[in-house]
Design a protein around this motif. Structure first.
Motif, PDB file in Angstrom:
ATOM      1  N   UNK A 147     -27.417 112.326 -48.660  1.00 37.26           N
ATOM      2  CA  UNK A 147     -28.045 112.370 -47.488  1.00 37.26           C
ATOM      3  C   UNK A 147     -29.488 111.996 -47.843  1.00 37.26           C
ATOM      4  N   UNK A 148     -29.691 112.113 -48.563  1.00 38.29           N
ATOM      5  CA  UNK A 148     -31.160 111.376 -49.015  1.00 38.29           C
ATOM      6  C   UNK A 148     -30.776 109.824 -48.535  1.00 38.29           C
ATOM      7  N   UNK A 149     -30.031 109.258 -49.189  1.00 35.34           N
ATOM      8  CA  UNK A 149     -30.132 107.552 -49.434  1.00 35.34           C
ATOM      9  C   UNK A 149     -29.608 107.021 -47.825  1.00 35.34           C
ATOM     10  N   UNK A 150     -29.027 108.052 -47.301  1.00 35.43           N
ATOM     11  CA  UNK A 150     -27.795 107.114 -45.799  1.00 35.43           C
ATOM     12  C   UNK A 150     -29.668 107.084 -44.160  1.00 35.43           C
ATOM     13  N   UNK A 151     -30.648 107.195 -44.505  1.00 38.59           N
ATOM     14  CA  UNK A 151     -31.547 107.421 -43.721  1.00 38.59           C
ATOM     15  C   UNK A 151     -32.612 106.455 -44.198  1.00 38.59           C
ATOM     16  N   UNK A 152     -32.499 105.999 -45.494  1.00 42.67           N
ATOM     17  CA  UNK A 152     -33.713 105.250 -45.866  1.00 42.67           C
ATOM     18  C   UNK A 152     -33.399 103.825 -45.608  1.00 42.67           C
ATOM     19  N   UNK A 153     -34.062 102.431 -45.375  1.00 48.13           N
ATOM     20  CA  UNK A 153     -33.973 101.363 -44.167  1.00 48.13           C
ATOM     21  C   UNK A 153     -33.075 100.624 -44.698  1.00 48.13           C
ATOM     22  N   UNK A 154     -32.599 100.931 -46.278  1.00 49.42           N
ATOM     23  CA  UNK A 154     -31.868  99.571 -46.468  1.00 49.42           C
ATOM     24  C   UNK A 154     -29.985  99.826 -46.210  1.00 49.42           C
ATOM     25  N   UNK A 155     -29.934 101.135 -45.395  1.00 48.61           N
ATOM     26  CA  UNK A 155     -28.580 101.498 -44.926  1.00 48.61           C
ATOM     27  C   UNK A 155     -29.117 101.137 -43.181  1.00 48.61           C
ATOM     28  N   UNK A 156     -29.989 101.854 -42.886  1.00 54.25           N
ATOM     29  CA  UNK A 156     -29.874 101.392 -41.990  1.00 54.25           C
ATOM     30  C   UNK A 156     -29.981  99.855 -41.222  1.00 54.25           C
ATOM     31  N   UNK A 157     -30.115  98.570 -42.353  1.00 57.03           N
ATOM     32  CA  UNK A 157     -30.090  97.634 -41.770  1.00 57.03           C
ATOM     33  C   UNK A 157     -29.390  97.214 -41.735  1.00 57.03           C
ATOM     34  N   UNK A 158     -28.133  97.152 -42.771  1.00 57.24           N
ATOM     35  CA  UNK A 158     -26.908  97.457 -43.273  1.00 57.24           C
ATOM     36  C   UNK A 158     -26.086  97.733 -42.368  1.00 57.24           C
TER      37      UNK A 158
END
Length: 262
Positions: A147-158
Motif C-alpha cells: 500500500x505504501x509502495x504503490x503510491x511511489x513515483x517509480x510505480x506510477x512511472x511503470x
C-alpha cells in the motif's frame, strides 16, 4: 553474532554429526536402560536403551526441515497474497484480508492442530499445518508495505509505461519489500520450531518411531527424576534454537533499518 554462530553450528552439527558419531538412533540395548552416563554412550540411554546423543543428532533434522520448509512456504504464499491485496485493493483486498482474519481468529496451536487432524501426521503435513498458521502474518506485512509502495513515483512511472501489474509487483515492488519479509521469515523460524515441537509433544507431529526433539521431551517426562537429561537436553536445544532465531531476526531488522537510513 552469537545467534548467527549458534544457527550455523546447529545446521553443521545436524548435517555432519551423524557422520562423526555413527550408529543407529533406533537400536535398543536391553542391558543399558536409563543410565545418565555409560561406556559407549556419552549422554546415556533412554528407557529402551537407545543412545541419547544419537537421538539428539537425528532428532534435530526433522525439526530443522519442517521449520525451514514451513517458514519458506508461508513467506512465499503470504507475501504473494498480501502484495496482490495491497496493489489491486477493493475486492481482492477484501477477500484476502478477511480470509486472513478468519485464520488469525484462532490460536496458532489450534490452527496447526486442526490442520494436522484433517491431513494426518508426518513431516509434510506438519509443515503444511504450520505454513497455514503463519501465512496471515506475511500477508498483512506485505499488504501494508505494498500500500505504501504503490503510491511511489517509480510505480506510477511503470504504470504510465504500460507495464503489466504482475510485472510491476515482481520487478519493482518485491525487491523493496524483500528486506522486511526476510526479517519476518527469520523470526518465523522460532515460531515454527515451537509449533513443530508442540505438535510432536502432543503426538500429532512426526511418527513416534522417528527421533524428534518434541516427542523426546514427552517420552522423557516419566523419567524426569531418574534421568533428567532425557527432557533437559532436547528441551534446551529447542529453546536455544528459537532464541537464536529471534536474535538473528532482530539483527537483520537493525541491519536493514541502518541501511535504509544511509
Amino acid at each position: 553474532m552469537v545467534a548467527w554462530a549458534l544457527l550455523a553450528l546447529y545446521v553443521l552439527v545436524l548435517l555432519v554429526g551423524p557422520l562423526v558419531v555413527p550408529g543407529d538412533p533406533l537400536a535398543q540395548n536391553a542391558e543399558q536402560l536409563l543410565p545418565p552416563f555409560s561406556p559407549g554412550h556419552l549422554l546415556g540411554t533412554d528407557d529402551l536403551g537407545r543412545d541419547l546423543l544419537l537421538r539428539l543428532l537425528y532428532g534435530g533434522r526433522p525439526l530443522l526441515l519442517v521449520t525451514v520448509a514451513s517458514s519458506a512456504l508461508a513467506a512465499v504464499a503470504g507475501s504473494a497474497l498480501g502484495m496482490v491485496a495491497g496493489f489491486f485493493g477493493r475486492a481482492a483486498d477484501g477477500v484476502v484480508m478477511r480470509a486472513m482474519d478468519v485464520v488469525l481468529a484462532f490460536p496458532l496451536v489450534l490452527v496447526a492442530i486442526l490442520m494436522v487432524a484433517v491431513l494426518g501426521g508426518g513431516a509434510v503435513n506438519t509443515a503444511l499445518a504450520i505454513t497455514v498458521s503463519q501465512i496471515p502474518y506475511f500477508a498483512r506485512l506485505a499488504r501494508n508495505l505494498t500500500l505504501r509502495e504503490r503510491t511511489q513515483d517509480y510505480v506510477r512511472a511503470a504504470r504510465a509505461l504500460g507495464v503489466p501489474p504482475l510485472t510491476i509487483l515482481r520487478r519493482e515492488i518485491l525487491p523493496n519489500l524483500s528486506g522486511a519479509l526476510l526479517v519476518q521469515a527469520t523470526s518465523t523460524l522460532a515460531v515454527a520450531a515451537g509449533l513443530a515441537s508442540a505438535l510432536s509433544y502432543l503426538g500429532l507431529g512426526l511418527d513416534a518411531a522417528t527421533p524428534d526433539w518434541g516427542y523426546m521431551v514427552k517420552a522423557g517426562q516419566e523419567f524426569m527424576f531418574s534421568n533428567p537429561g532425557l527432557v533437559l537436553w532436547p528441551g534446551l536445544l529447542i529453546t536455544v534454537f528459537a532464541v537464536a532465531c529471534n536474535f538473528a531476526g532482530d539483527d537483520l531488522a537493525d541491519a536493514f533499518e541502518t541501511g535504509s537510513r544511509r
